[in-house]
Design a protein around this motif. Structure first.
Motif, PDB file in Angstrom:
ATOM      1  N   UNK A 387       0.812  -1.226   0.000  1.00 25.22           N
ATOM      2  CA  UNK A 387       0.000   0.000   0.000  1.00 25.22           C
ATOM      3  C   UNK A 387       0.840   1.269   0.000  1.00 25.22           C
ATOM      4  N   UNK A 388       2.109   1.165   0.408  1.00 24.54           N
ATOM      5  CA  UNK A 388       2.974   2.331   0.357  1.00 24.54           C
ATOM      6  C   UNK A 388       3.161   2.869  -1.047  1.00 24.54           C
ATOM      7  N   UNK A 389       3.070   1.991  -2.051  1.00 23.04           N
ATOM      8  CA  UNK A 389       3.165   2.437  -3.447  1.00 23.04           C
ATOM      9  C   UNK A 389       1.980   3.325  -3.811  1.00 23.04           C
ATOM     10  N   UNK A 390       0.825   3.062  -3.206  1.00 24.87           N
ATOM     11  CA  UNK A 390      -0.339   3.902  -3.455  1.00 24.87           C
ATOM     12  C   UNK A 390      -0.101   5.308  -2.915  1.00 24.87           C
ATOM     13  N   UNK A 391       0.465   5.389  -1.709  1.00 23.56           N
ATOM     14  CA  UNK A 391       0.771   6.691  -1.118  1.00 23.56           C
ATOM     15  C   UNK A 391       1.786   7.446  -1.967  1.00 23.56           C
ATOM     16  N   UNK A 392       2.789   6.721  -2.477  1.00 28.91           N
ATOM     17  CA  UNK A 392       3.777   7.367  -3.341  1.00 28.91           C
ATOM     18  C   UNK A 392       3.120   7.881  -4.613  1.00 28.91           C
ATOM     19  N   UNK A 393       2.183   7.112  -5.151  1.00 27.13           N
ATOM     20  CA  UNK A 393       1.480   7.555  -6.346  1.00 27.13           C
ATOM     21  C   UNK A 393       0.690   8.827  -6.112  1.00 27.13           C
ATOM     22  N   UNK A 394       0.021   8.916  -4.972  1.00 29.15           N
ATOM     23  CA  UNK A 394      -0.737  10.132  -4.658  1.00 29.15           C
ATOM     24  C   UNK A 394       0.214  11.312  -4.482  1.00 29.15           C
ATOM     25  N   UNK A 395       1.363  11.089  -3.876  1.00 25.68           N
ATOM     26  CA  UNK A 395       2.361  12.158  -3.752  1.00 25.68           C
ATOM     27  C   UNK A 395       2.771  12.670  -5.130  1.00 25.68           C
ATOM     28  N   UNK A 396       2.938  11.753  -6.081  1.00 24.60           N
ATOM     29  CA  UNK A 396       3.313  12.165  -7.440  1.00 24.60           C
ATOM     30  C   UNK A 396       2.197  12.982  -8.083  1.00 24.60           C
ATOM     31  N   UNK A 397       0.967  12.553  -7.870  1.00 23.52           N
ATOM     32  CA  UNK A 397      -0.165  13.295  -8.416  1.00 23.52           C
ATOM     33  C   UNK A 397      -0.238  14.695  -7.813  1.00 23.52           C
ATOM     34  N   UNK A 398      -0.118  14.786  -6.509  1.00 27.43           N
ATOM     35  CA  UNK A 398      -0.193  16.077  -5.835  1.00 27.43           C
ATOM     36  C   UNK A 398       0.934  17.009  -6.323  1.00 27.43           C
ATOM     37  N   UNK A 399       2.138  16.463  -6.398  1.00 26.61           N
ATOM     38  CA  UNK A 399       3.275  17.269  -6.837  1.00 26.61           C
ATOM     39  C   UNK A 399       3.080  17.743  -8.267  1.00 26.61           C
ATOM     40  N   UNK A 400       2.579  16.860  -9.111  1.00 31.49           N
ATOM     41  CA  UNK A 400       2.318  17.233 -10.511  1.00 31.49           C
ATOM     42  C   UNK A 400       1.317  18.374 -10.607  1.00 31.49           C
ATOM     43  N   UNK A 401       0.270  18.279  -9.830  1.00 28.97           N
ATOM     44  CA  UNK A 401      -0.740  19.344  -9.858  1.00 28.97           C
ATOM     45  C   UNK A 401      -0.146  20.663  -9.331  1.00 28.97           C
ATOM     46  N   UNK A 402       0.638  20.562  -8.292  1.00 26.34           N
ATOM     47  CA  UNK A 402       1.225  21.779  -7.712  1.00 26.34           C
ATOM     48  C   UNK A 402       2.247  22.434  -8.638  1.00 26.34           C
TER      49      UNK A 402
END
Length: 407
Positions: A387-402
């Motif tokens: 599940x840590x990969x899911x958290x990393x994926x959300x971090x990538x999404x958030x960073x991309x949007x920012x």
């Protein structure tokens, strides 16, 4: 003297080399995105509908033992008797004693089962109604058979959940409708039919003489409390001779996607003709694969609850993280293995998915791969061993949007 033929001359293309239907079938939009990122070690892939966890060892060992025993020959068209009996017992435990081995056919995967059902039930020119958005194979298969396809779209609510307009469905399904295609729990939305809705649909289709093709491969990946640990099924309420074919697969809840092993539950009168169709498609499913299926069902009481529990943890990890990202709208679905969500300002799902691969190293499926109703949405398969990969994926999404992903 006659001249030797010129071997370098290219042959002329044959006119009408293939059926027009096949030439015009849309390619998978999921594959289009995945092909842009496959082979890149920096991409987190959540585009396909499968777990990254390997098949349980007890299943694998049963197939290996079969191979070592020399079981490399043809089998019965409908499947090994022992596997059909095991499937019948498994299904009867979930849905009642009316399911016996005489109603079961083993198939080379769930998608093969769906195609066999389309071949058995649909003639060219027949009308088929499908509830959409849905995995594209379910609408492509009737089209391959030359059917006329009509869609009844699910509707997204304000909270991101999807619902069925029952009156719209009943208006679409008439005595002219040969087949109704329903996938619940649904890929990609997670929408699930209630038992009351299934009764209403079955009653209506009995009145119109319409067959129901129910894709219920996600029935065990269901997160609401139920007596038997599965989603509501048409098999709970249907009589054995109802015009109902239910498709199942070992892929999802047994972690066996690459094995290509599934089954059909059908009226007894359809079983023998289905065996003929299997003969003309694949002849049979490989014996060693079926031995793996027998082992999977023997250990279903251990495997399935563990898989479902882990999927629930993955869902409950991903959804709150997604919902905390500004501009992201996501709803925790009751069933399946997907988060289906949208991002403010990103109405072109394909363009967004491709940008996420290229700019964020995040691989998601574009929602319009599942029909026009999915435009502007993205599908995230949360079936992750870690599940840590899911958290990393959300971090990538958030960073991309920012950093400018937002428009």
């Amino acid at each position: 003297m006659r001249r030797a033929p010129c071997l370098s001359r290219r042959p002329r293309p044959l006119p009408h080399a293939m059926r027009h239907t096949l030439a015009t079938l849309e390619e998978s939009k999921i594959r289009e995105v995945a092909n842009a990122g496959m082979g890149r070690g920096d991409v987190l892939p959540f585009w396909f509908g499968e777990s990254d966890e390997t098949t349980p060892e007890v299943v694998t060992e049963a197939a290996v033992a079969s191979l070592r025993a020399g079981e490399t020959f043809y089998a019965h068209n409908l499947g090994l008797p022992v596997l059909r009996e095991r499937i019948a017992a498994y299904m009867a435990g979930l849905h009642g004693p009316a399911i016996d081995a005489g109603r079961i056919a083993v198939t080379s995967g769930g998608v093969n089962g769906l195609m066999l059902a389309a071949q058995a039930l649909v003639d060219a020119g027949d009308e088929v109604v499908a509830v959409t958005p849905v995995w594209p194979n379910l609408v492509a298969q009737p089209q391959v058979m030359g059917a006329r396809l009509r869609s009844v779209p699910l509707r997204p609510r304000a909270d991101g959940a999807w619902e069925l307009d029952m009156q719209a469905l009943k208006s679409a399904v008439t005595p002219a409708t040969r087949l109704l295609v329903v996938n619940a729990p649904n890929n990609p939305t997670g929408w699930t039919l209630s038992a009351a809705e299934q009764r209403e649909i079955l009653g209506h289709c009995r009145a119109t003489g319409t067959w129901i093709l129910a894709d219920e491969v996600y029935e065990r990946l269901y997160y609401e409390p139920t007596p038997h640990g599965c989603a509501p099924s048409f098999l709970d309420i249907a009589a054995p001779d109802d015009r109902l074919v239910v498709v199942h697969s070992f892929s999802k809840s047994f972690l066996m996607t690459g094995w290509r092993l599934g089954w059909l539950v059908m009226p007894p009168a359809l079983t023998h003709p289905m065996g003929k169709l299997i003969e003309f498609n694949t002849s049979c499913t490989s014996v060693f694969t079926q031995r793996g299926g027998v082992a999977a069902l023997e250990h279903a009481g251990e495997i399935v609850p563990r898989v479902t529990g882990h999927m629930r943890r993955c869902r409950d990890t991903l959804l709150p993280l997604l919902q905390a990202v500004p501009g992201v709208h996501a709803h925790a679905a009751s069933g399946g293995m997907y988060a289906f969500f949208r991002i403010d300002g990103h109405g072109d799902a394909m363009a967004t998915a491709k940008r996420l691969v290229a700019e964020a190293g995040l691989g998601l499926a574009p929602g319009n791969a599942f029909g026009p109703e999915g435009e502007g949405w993205l599908r995230w398969c949360f079936a992750s061993r870690d599940p840590g990969r899911l958290a990393e994926g959300v971090d990538r999404l958030r960073t991309w949007l920012e950093k400018g992903g937002a428009v």
